[in-house]
Design an enzyme around this catalytic site. Structure first.
Site, short mmCIF file in Angstrom:
data_model
loop_
_atom_site.label_atom_id
_atom_site.label_comp_id
_atom_site.label_asym_id
_atom_site.label_seq_id
_atom_site.Cartn_x
_atom_site.Cartn_y
_atom_site.Cartn_z
N HIS A 1 16.14 41.66 155.73
CA HIS A 1 15.98 40.19 155.60
C HIS A 1 17.23 39.57 154.98
O HIS A 1 17.39 38.36 155.03
CB HIS A 1 14.73 39.85 154.79
CG HIS A 1 14.92 40.02 153.31
ND1 HIS A 1 14.90 41.24 152.68
CD2 HIS A 1 15.16 39.11 152.35
CE1 HIS A 1 15.10 41.07 151.40
NE2 HIS A 1 15.26 39.80 151.16
N ARG B 1 14.12 47.64 152.91
CA ARG B 1 14.05 47.32 151.48
C ARG B 1 12.89 48.03 150.80
O ARG B 1 13.07 48.84 149.88
CB ARG B 1 13.90 45.80 151.33
CG ARG B 1 13.47 45.31 149.96
CD ARG B 1 13.02 43.85 150.09
NE ARG B 1 12.63 43.25 148.82
CZ ARG B 1 11.39 43.31 148.33
NH1 ARG B 1 10.44 43.96 148.97
NH2 ARG B 1 11.12 42.71 147.18
N GLU C 1 14.39 44.62 142.07
CA GLU C 1 14.96 44.27 143.38
C GLU C 1 15.52 42.87 143.17
O GLU C 1 14.84 41.89 143.33
CB GLU C 1 13.87 44.32 144.44
CG GLU C 1 14.44 44.31 145.84
CD GLU C 1 14.92 42.95 146.27
OE1 GLU C 1 16.09 42.59 146.00
OE2 GLU C 1 14.13 42.23 146.89
N ASP D 1 10.16 43.74 155.11
CA ASP D 1 11.49 44.32 155.27
C ASP D 1 11.37 45.77 154.86
O ASP D 1 11.45 46.12 153.68
CB ASP D 1 12.49 43.57 154.38
CG ASP D 1 13.89 44.17 154.47
OD1 ASP D 1 14.04 45.30 154.97
OD2 ASP D 1 14.83 43.50 154.01
N GLU E 1 21.95 33.47 144.26
CA GLU E 1 20.65 33.28 143.60
C GLU E 1 20.07 34.61 143.14
O GLU E 1 18.87 34.86 143.26
CB GLU E 1 19.66 32.57 144.53
CG GLU E 1 20.05 31.14 144.79
CD GLU E 1 18.95 30.32 145.45
OE1 GLU E 1 17.99 30.92 145.95
OE2 GLU E 1 19.06 29.08 145.41
#
Lengths: 310, 310
Positions: free
Chosen positions: B250, B11, B101, B8, B110
């Site tokens: 993602h 990111r 992250e 990704d 989560e």
């Protein structure tokens, strides 16, 4: 996942056709559905004329299945039992038919086969029918340079850093993915056939030899396993394959990448054996050992590789 | 998943750019990487000139991270600590920078935010820097007839059987999926901004009003949530958005299907509020309550819907 499985029409339509086109099997018969999920197979059986269907499901889906059976007016034919097949009690001594969709990825990953065999030994009448009653595992070999480069060699240089130690782990994990039939470079070899109506639980562990003969000059990056199931008690043989030459299913295929790239010439053979067994610590994991060797004109390779599906 | 996250590039490249383009932040500084995974962010920091980096990871990936740090020659700068941030001890009194992250789907599903806040309160020096330091949640509304038909209404007729009871469950589960920006039919509304450098753990539970004004005559099938993060301590503002108008990540977007189809005319507003809190039984699950009403020319709707992400 539930919807993905129902929408897998190779899977669900085959069961539907087996049941609807073979009503003679179900007429006045008592059926046990092992791992019933939404109850779809039980409803097919009820509609096909079964006298009674016991739908056993241990997850919370059992509550849904009860509602679904009721909503469709089959409460008098289908009884949903919430619990494990090893623990539930049936109000009948024996059943005539056991039906189940127990197959996992690679046939055996997280499968319910042992529950089906348990149900068979405890509840199936002598001469009763198990649907499906045959399952077989097959092996072939593919060229897959792009994917191996993308997924495995990726770890050699991750934003400028060497993460190749992850590569060793990555290669040990079988990959569930759809293989293009044009990638197939050898014959397909039958590894193992299981007779669900007769086999013992231990028969799902096995070692099988294979010989994969190259059908063209190519490079081999991975072996690919897939399974077929069949229903031999139907009027005519029915079943489906999850192989790369058949219509895609949610099971896809299972790809085992090789550490080496094998350079094969047409006619040369990769010979070896595959050993499959449940993992001792986690029986729902599957341990796979691959021994193979190639005595090729361009290179000779002999290796043992271990895989764990989890 | 690991590879999906590394690949990704929105990111990973944003973190890389934040670090490599703002070396002044890292020069002679001690960094704590919370939930380090492969150690990629720690390696970025080390390369950018950090004096020392403590990479904390509680999964088995910590062993990989150690190998990776060594393979790349950064053992003298990066120390991998295997354990929970709440339990590990650092050989220093305080760190200058915390990087992480930690974001999950819907920002909060989560997520590791509480670990970051814990680390901040225990280990970050007064005036230290948290990267990223801002996160915000946004809401918009989309037309999505095809998908709703395919995924939700599917249960009305499954191979001839009524499974609509599953529909009620299905609609309560937020769907993580990529939304086409052409589906967006209203403005986008900022719901909540979090200042990671100051907030308390409880601030991740909130109730926020919204007003979504239709930008065209359309039908609304779902509300869509997404998040942005930013790094305001950089030389110039850096960050990324996971919204449907930005490059795909993602995290995709989070789609909350409505029980009703809302018929909106341009200029009409859906007004309501969203309440978000961790589930009491399973704090990693997220409970979402949506209250909304539309006083439209064509229909009036007012409803409360509950969702659980798990």
């Amino acid at each position: 996942m539930l919807q993905e499985m129902l929408k897998d029409s190779v899977r669900t339509k085959t069961y539907q056709n087996v049941i609807y086109q073979n009503k003679f099997l179900f007429k006045n018969k008592v059926v046990l559905d092992v791992g019933a999920g939404t109850g779809i197979l039980s409803l097919f059986c009820a509609k096909a004329g079964a006298e009674h269907v016991y739908a056993v499901e241990c997850s919370h889906m059992a509550d849904m299945a009860k509602e679904i059976v009721e909503a469709n007016g089959y409460s008098n034919v289908v009884t949903v039992l919430k619990g494990k097949i090893e623990e539930i009690e049936l109000p009948v001594a024996k059943v005539d038919i056991i039906i189940s969709e127990w197959m996992g990825y690679f046939l055996l990953f997280e499968n319910m086969l042992n529950s089906v065999l348990y149900a068979r030994d405890k509840w199936l009448v002598d001469g009763g029918v198990v649907l499906p009653d045959k399952a077989s595992l097959h092996l072939t070999a593919i060229e897959d340079a792009d994917y191996k480069e993308d997924k495995i060699e990726f770890w050699n240089n991750v934003y400028g850093f060497d993460m190749s130690c992850i590569k060793k782990q990555a290669i040990m994990e079988p990959l569930v993915d759809t293989v293009d039939q044009n990638q197939i470079a050898t014959n397909c070899q039958l590894l193992k056939t299981m007779d669900i109506s007769k086999m013992a639980p231990g028969d799902a562990s096995f070692a099988a030899p294979f010989k994969l003969v190259a059908e063209r000059d190519d490079y081999i990056h991975a072996l690919v396993a897939y399974f077929d199931v069949s229903f031999t008690k139907c009027h005519k043989l029915m079943g489906f394959s999850t192989g790369p030459r058949s219509r895609a299913t949610h099971w896809k295929q299972t790809v085992l990448y090789l550490e080496d790239v094998l350079t094969v010439c047409e006619g040369e053979a990769i010979v070896g054996s595959m050993t499959v067994a449940p993992n001792k610590k986690n029986p729902r994991d599957v341990d796979i050992m691959l021994k193979y060797s190639l005595n090729g004109r361009r290179c000779n390779v002999s290796r043992v590789q271990y895989y764990k599906m989890r």
